[in-house]
Write a protein that holds these residues in place. Structure first.
Motif, PDB file in Angstrom:
ATOM      1  N   LEU A 247      93.787  87.141  99.875  1.00  0.00           N
ATOM      2  CA  LEU A 247      94.276  88.501  99.672  1.00  0.00           C
ATOM      3  C   LEU A 247      94.690  88.734  98.217  1.00  0.00           C
ATOM      4  O   LEU A 247      94.186  89.651  97.561  1.00  0.00           O
ATOM      5  CB  LEU A 247      95.451  88.780 100.598  1.00  0.00           C
ATOM      6  CG  LEU A 247      96.126  90.152 100.444  1.00  0.00           C
ATOM      7  CD1 LEU A 247      95.153  91.270 100.793  1.00  0.00           C
ATOM      8  CD2 LEU A 247      97.368  90.237 101.319  1.00  0.00           C
ATOM      9  N   PHE A 248      95.587  87.907  97.692  1.00  0.00           N
ATOM     10  CA  PHE A 248      96.146  88.156  96.351  1.00  0.00           C
ATOM     11  C   PHE A 248      95.078  88.077  95.265  1.00  0.00           C
ATOM     12  O   PHE A 248      95.022  88.932  94.373  1.00  0.00           O
ATOM     13  CB  PHE A 248      97.270  87.155  96.057  1.00  0.00           C
ATOM     14  CG  PHE A 248      98.439  87.235  96.995  1.00  0.00           C
ATOM     15  CD1 PHE A 248      98.834  88.457  97.531  1.00  0.00           C
ATOM     16  CD2 PHE A 248      99.149  86.103  97.363  1.00  0.00           C
ATOM     17  CE1 PHE A 248      99.920  88.548  98.399  1.00  0.00           C
ATOM     18  CE2 PHE A 248     100.225  86.169  98.229  1.00  0.00           C
ATOM     19  CZ  PHE A 248     100.606  87.394  98.743  1.00  0.00           C
ATOM     20  N   LEU A 249      94.248  87.041  95.321  1.00  0.00           N
ATOM     21  CA  LEU A 249      93.268  86.830  94.259  1.00  0.00           C
ATOM     22  C   LEU A 249      92.239  87.946  94.222  1.00  0.00           C
ATOM     23  O   LEU A 249      91.973  88.538  93.169  1.00  0.00           O
ATOM     24  CB  LEU A 249      92.600  85.470  94.472  1.00  0.00           C
ATOM     25  CG  LEU A 249      91.583  84.929  93.465  1.00  0.00           C
ATOM     26  CD1 LEU A 249      90.206  85.536  93.582  1.00  0.00           C
ATOM     27  CD2 LEU A 249      92.090  85.041  92.034  1.00  0.00           C
ATOM     28  N   TRP A 250      91.674  88.289  95.381  1.00  0.00           N
ATOM     29  CA  TRP A 250      90.606  89.295  95.374  1.00  0.00           C
ATOM     30  C   TRP A 250      91.161  90.691  95.146  1.00  0.00           C
ATOM     31  O   TRP A 250      90.466  91.551  94.592  1.00  0.00           O
ATOM     32  CB  TRP A 250      89.785  89.209  96.652  1.00  0.00           C
ATOM     33  CG  TRP A 250      89.039  87.909  96.764  1.00  0.00           C
ATOM     34  CD1 TRP A 250      89.115  86.988  97.768  1.00  0.00           C
ATOM     35  CD2 TRP A 250      88.107  87.361  95.813  1.00  0.00           C
ATOM     36  NE1 TRP A 250      88.303  85.916  97.510  1.00  0.00           N
ATOM     37  CE2 TRP A 250      87.665  86.130  96.308  1.00  0.00           C
ATOM     38  CE3 TRP A 250      87.611  87.809  94.588  1.00  0.00           C
ATOM     39  CZ2 TRP A 250      86.743  85.324  95.635  1.00  0.00           C
ATOM     40  CZ3 TRP A 250      86.702  87.012  93.906  1.00  0.00           C
ATOM     41  CH2 TRP A 250      86.276  85.792  94.426  1.00  0.00           C
ATOM     42  N   CYS A 251      92.405  90.942  95.539  1.00  0.00           N
ATOM     43  CA  CYS A 251      93.027  92.222  95.183  1.00  0.00           C
ATOM     44  C   CYS A 251      93.243  92.314  93.675  1.00  0.00           C
ATOM     45  O   CYS A 251      93.088  93.388  93.083  1.00  0.00           O
ATOM     46  CB  CYS A 251      94.353  92.396  95.919  1.00  0.00           C
ATOM     47  SG  CYS A 251      94.183  92.874  97.657  1.00  0.00           S
ATOM     48  N   ALA A 252      93.591  91.197  93.040  1.00  0.00           N
ATOM     49  CA  ALA A 252      93.771  91.194  91.591  1.00  0.00           C
ATOM     50  C   ALA A 252      92.443  91.458  90.880  1.00  0.00           C
ATOM     51  O   ALA A 252      92.385  92.230  89.911  1.00  0.00           O
ATOM     52  CB  ALA A 252      94.365  89.862  91.136  1.00  0.00           C
ATOM     53  N   VAL A 253      91.367  90.822  91.346  1.00  0.00           N
ATOM     54  CA  VAL A 253      90.053  91.055  90.741  1.00  0.00           C
ATOM     55  C   VAL A 253      89.618  92.499  90.977  1.00  0.00           C
ATOM     56  O   VAL A 253      89.060  93.149  90.085  1.00  0.00           O
ATOM     57  CB  VAL A 253      89.024  90.065  91.313  1.00  0.00           C
ATOM     58  CG1 VAL A 253      87.637  90.347  90.753  1.00  0.00           C
ATOM     59  CG2 VAL A 253      89.429  88.625  90.998  1.00  0.00           C
ATOM     60  N   GLN A 254      89.876  93.003  92.180  1.00  0.00           N
ATOM     61  CA  GLN A 254      89.561  94.403  92.478  1.00  0.00           C
ATOM     62  C   GLN A 254      90.311  95.345  91.543  1.00  0.00           C
ATOM     63  O   GLN A 254      89.794  96.389  91.133  1.00  0.00           O
ATOM     64  CB  GLN A 254      89.936  94.680  93.932  1.00  0.00           C
ATOM     65  CG  GLN A 254      89.679  96.099  94.396  1.00  0.00           C
ATOM     66  CD  GLN A 254      90.042  96.266  95.863  1.00  0.00           C
ATOM     67  OE1 GLN A 254      89.186  96.257  96.721  1.00  0.00           O
ATOM     68  NE2 GLN A 254      91.319  96.398  96.154  1.00  0.00           N
ATOM     69  N   GLN A 255      91.530  94.964  91.180  1.00  0.00           N
ATOM     70  CA  GLN A 255      92.336  95.782  90.278  1.00  0.00           C
ATOM     71  C   GLN A 255      91.689  95.904  88.901  1.00  0.00           C
ATOM     72  O   GLN A 255      91.867  96.907  88.206  1.00  0.00           O
ATOM     73  CB  GLN A 255      93.732  95.177  90.159  1.00  0.00           C
ATOM     74  CG  GLN A 255      94.840  96.187  89.972  1.00  0.00           C
ATOM     75  CD  GLN A 255      95.150  96.968  91.241  1.00  0.00           C
ATOM     76  OE1 GLN A 255      94.695  96.613  92.315  1.00  0.00           O
ATOM     77  NE2 GLN A 255      95.908  98.045  91.104  1.00  0.00           N
ATOM     78  N   LEU A 256      90.921  94.897  88.503  1.00  0.00           N
ATOM     79  CA  LEU A 256      90.166  94.986  87.251  1.00  0.00           C
ATOM     80  C   LEU A 256      89.169  96.132  87.312  1.00  0.00           C
ATOM     81  O   LEU A 256      88.925  96.818  86.312  1.00  0.00           O
ATOM     82  CB  LEU A 256      89.442  93.666  86.982  1.00  0.00           C
ATOM     83  CG  LEU A 256      90.319  92.422  86.771  1.00  0.00           C
ATOM     84  CD1 LEU A 256      89.451  91.173  86.702  1.00  0.00           C
ATOM     85  CD2 LEU A 256      91.155  92.565  85.507  1.00  0.00           C
ATOM     86  N   GLY A 257      88.586  96.339  88.496  1.00  0.00           N
ATOM     87  CA  GLY A 257      87.690  97.477  88.675  1.00  0.00           C
ATOM     88  C   GLY A 257      88.420  98.799  88.535  1.00  0.00           C
ATOM     89  O   GLY A 257      87.879  99.767  87.978  1.00  0.00           O
ATOM     90  N   PHE A 258      89.657  98.871  89.026  1.00  0.00           N
ATOM     91  CA  PHE A 258      90.464 100.079  88.841  1.00  0.00           C
ATOM     92  C   PHE A 258      90.618 100.396  87.357  1.00  0.00           C
ATOM     93  O   PHE A 258      90.499 101.549  86.928  1.00  0.00           O
ATOM     94  CB  PHE A 258      91.853  99.887  89.449  1.00  0.00           C
ATOM     95  CG  PHE A 258      91.914  99.872  90.952  1.00  0.00           C
ATOM     96  CD1 PHE A 258      90.752  99.800  91.718  1.00  0.00           C
ATOM     97  CD2 PHE A 258      93.124  99.923  91.616  1.00  0.00           C
ATOM     98  CE1 PHE A 258      90.808  99.784  93.104  1.00  0.00           C
ATOM     99  CE2 PHE A 258      93.200  99.910  92.996  1.00  0.00           C
ATOM    100  CZ  PHE A 258      92.037  99.834  93.734  1.00  0.00           C
ATOM    101  N   ILE A 259      90.912  99.351  86.573  1.00  0.00           N
ATOM    102  CA  ILE A 259      91.139  99.549  85.143  1.00  0.00           C
ATOM    103  C   ILE A 259      89.862 100.031  84.457  1.00  0.00           C
ATOM    104  O   ILE A 259      89.894 100.936  83.613  1.00  0.00           O
ATOM    105  CB  ILE A 259      91.662  98.247  84.514  1.00  0.00           C
ATOM    106  CG1 ILE A 259      93.075  97.955  85.038  1.00  0.00           C
ATOM    107  CG2 ILE A 259      91.660  98.325  82.992  1.00  0.00           C
ATOM    108  CD1 ILE A 259      93.617  96.603  84.656  1.00  0.00           C
ATOM    109  N   LEU A 260      88.714  99.466  84.834  1.00  0.00           N
ATOM    110  CA  LEU A 260      87.446  99.929  84.260  1.00  0.00           C
ATOM    111  C   LEU A 260      87.152 101.365  84.670  1.00  0.00           C
ATOM    112  O   LEU A 260      86.636 102.159  83.871  1.00  0.00           O
ATOM    113  CB  LEU A 260      86.295  99.024  84.709  1.00  0.00           C
ATOM    114  CG  LEU A 260      86.179  97.638  84.075  1.00  0.00           C
ATOM    115  CD1 LEU A 260      84.876  96.983  84.509  1.00  0.00           C
ATOM    116  CD2 LEU A 260      86.267  97.707  82.572  1.00  0.00           C
TER     117      LEU A 260
END
Length: 455
Positions: A208-221
């Motif tokens: 949960l934590f790791l893939w949500c963090a990576v997904q958050q990179l998509g938010f920033i882009l």
């Protein structure tokens, strides 16, 4: 004089017709296609069943046993890029739904339907086929080999769903403090990694934590203004993240093999995600040019509409084909030998050939379910129950391994979830002030990085 025919009233347009589809981002489509193709090709070079002299059957990950493979996988471990792209599309999809008055439960309903329907069909077909094989006297070890192949894609489904279902909450946090949200998720990832030695099961929290963090990179882009991330800065991010990755693996804090770091995931995958997100943004001008070619658009568009079906089915088909080869008199070159490597293109061709009828039969399950204008959203309790019903068998498989019985139970749970979710509601977007009467309005204004909006 004949009786004048009464004019038929015009058909009432459905809500689906009134909703204007947003423009797709060809770069994201192309990136997803590249990731999917690389995963399929990579798996044909990894799955290698072995029939031992005593009659036992095991599987070997041939690539993982090659010394030269560890540095190569730093480049070709594209799973983080899947989640970066999912963050871009998921954020835009949530914002559009929210602008039309939708709720987080409707968002969860749509995401679950999109991913669970194809998976339910896979599990049902696999259970029926393998149970029939057992009744016909097929070697139980061969059946278990194929069951393992069916279970391998499910971890991605669970991880992707866990990240996507949290988008409404994470989007709100991102709106208030994007970098603080990313830092908080990163801290949770590192904390879990630090404690996994004492509490091994805690390591799975990073799904949960790791893939949500990576997904958050998509938010920033997705929210990055044009030109805000210059080429020099992006190159610096790529170099710094890879240097840090080399440092933590070189010091022995993490393994250098990214396949080992994948399940359960750890901080190394976040560093790879940072590098891949920056590389995606850096290569955007080149990808826009490549994606503009007609044949590229055609191939990417066709594959994109069936991406989840391809991902879910290719490994079970590969495992089934490998099991049939074990039962036949066909040559079985030892894994890693020259003959084995030369056989890989033929294996890939066979897998693609088997995928074609599967796509024809089950590919439509990925498409957005047709709903009438009077469709209503499902009760929140039904959506929450569907979430639990889906994750119970997946969690059981993750901790205890997938068995034939669990395969049947998972198929039943997924089918129940589909029934609980019903048909997807359709919402018309709010009309702009200058819209003509009856016009449902245009799409939500796009962010600087236009993204594909999924149902």
């Amino acid at each position: 004089m004949g009786v004048p025919q009464q004019k038929r009233p015009p058909r009432q347009a459905s809500a689906v017709q009134n909703v204007r589809a947003p423009e797709r981002d060809p770069v994201i489509d192309l990136a997803r296609f590249f990731c999917l193709a690389l995963v399929v090709v990579g798996h044909t070079m990894m799955v290698s069943p072995v029939l031992h002299a005593d009659g036992t059957v095991t599987t070997e990950n041939t690539l993982a046993l090659q010394d030269w493979f560890e540095p190569i996988i730093w480049i070709f471990m594209v799973m983080p890029l899947f989640f970066v792209a999912g963050g871009i599309t998921g954020l835009q999809s949530w914002r559009r739904l929210r602008a039309s008055g939708g709720s987080g439960f409707e968002f969860a309903q749509a995401r679950l339907l999109r991913l669970v329907r194809p998976a339910a069909a896979l599990l049902a077909v696999m259970f029926a086929g393998l149970w029939a094989a057992r009744l016909l006297g097929v070697e139980p070890q061969v059946v278990e080999l194929i069951v393992t192949g069916a279970g391998m894609p499910l971890w991605f489904l669970a991880a992707y769903l866990a990240a996507q279902l949290n988008i409404p909450v994470l989007a709100a946090l991102h709106h208030r403090a994007p970098w603080l949200t990313l830092a908080g998720l990163t801290a949770l990832v590192v904390a879990v990694d630090c404690l996994r030695g004492a509490l091994p099961l805690l390591a799975y929290a990073n799904i949960l934590f790791l893939w949500c963090a990576v997904q958050q990179l998509g938010f920033i882009l997705a929210d990055a203004a044009p030109g805000s991330l210059g080429a020099s800065r992006l190159v610096g991010i790529i170099v710094a993240s890879n240097l840090l990755l080399g440092l933590v693996t070189g010091l022995g804090l993490y393994r250098g093999n990214m396949l080992v770091n994948l399940n359960p995931p750890n901080f190394c995958l976040l560093l790879l995600g940072v590098a891949q997100a920056a590389a995606l943004q850096l290569s955007r001008p080149l990808l826009v040019t490549a994606a503009a070619a007609k044949w590229v658009r055609a191939v990417v568009g066709l594959a994109g509409r069936r991406a989840m079906t391809v991902y879910l089915w290719h490994l079970p088909l590969l495992a089934t084909m490998s099991g049939l080869v074990l039962l036949s008199d066909l040559p079985k070159p030892s894994a890693g030998t020259a003959a084995w490597w030369w056989s890989r293109p033929l294996v890939l061709l066979c897998v693609v050939s088997l995928l074609l009828p599967v796509l024809a039969l089950f590919g439509r399950l990925e498409e957005r379910p047709t709903a009438s204008a009077h469709s209503r959203r499902r009760p929140a309790a039904a959506v929450l129950t569907a979430v639990v019903v889906v994750f119970v068998p997946v969690a059981d498989a993750a901790f205890n391994g997938l068995t034939l019985a669990l395969l049947g139970g998972g198929a039943a749970c997924f089918a129940l979830a589909v029934l609980l979710l019903g048909r997807m509601p359709v919402r018309a977007l709010p009309a702009p002030a200058d819209a003509a009467p009856g016009d449902s309005g245009g799409p939500l204004p796009q962010a600087p990085l236009s993204a594909n909006v999924e149902p």
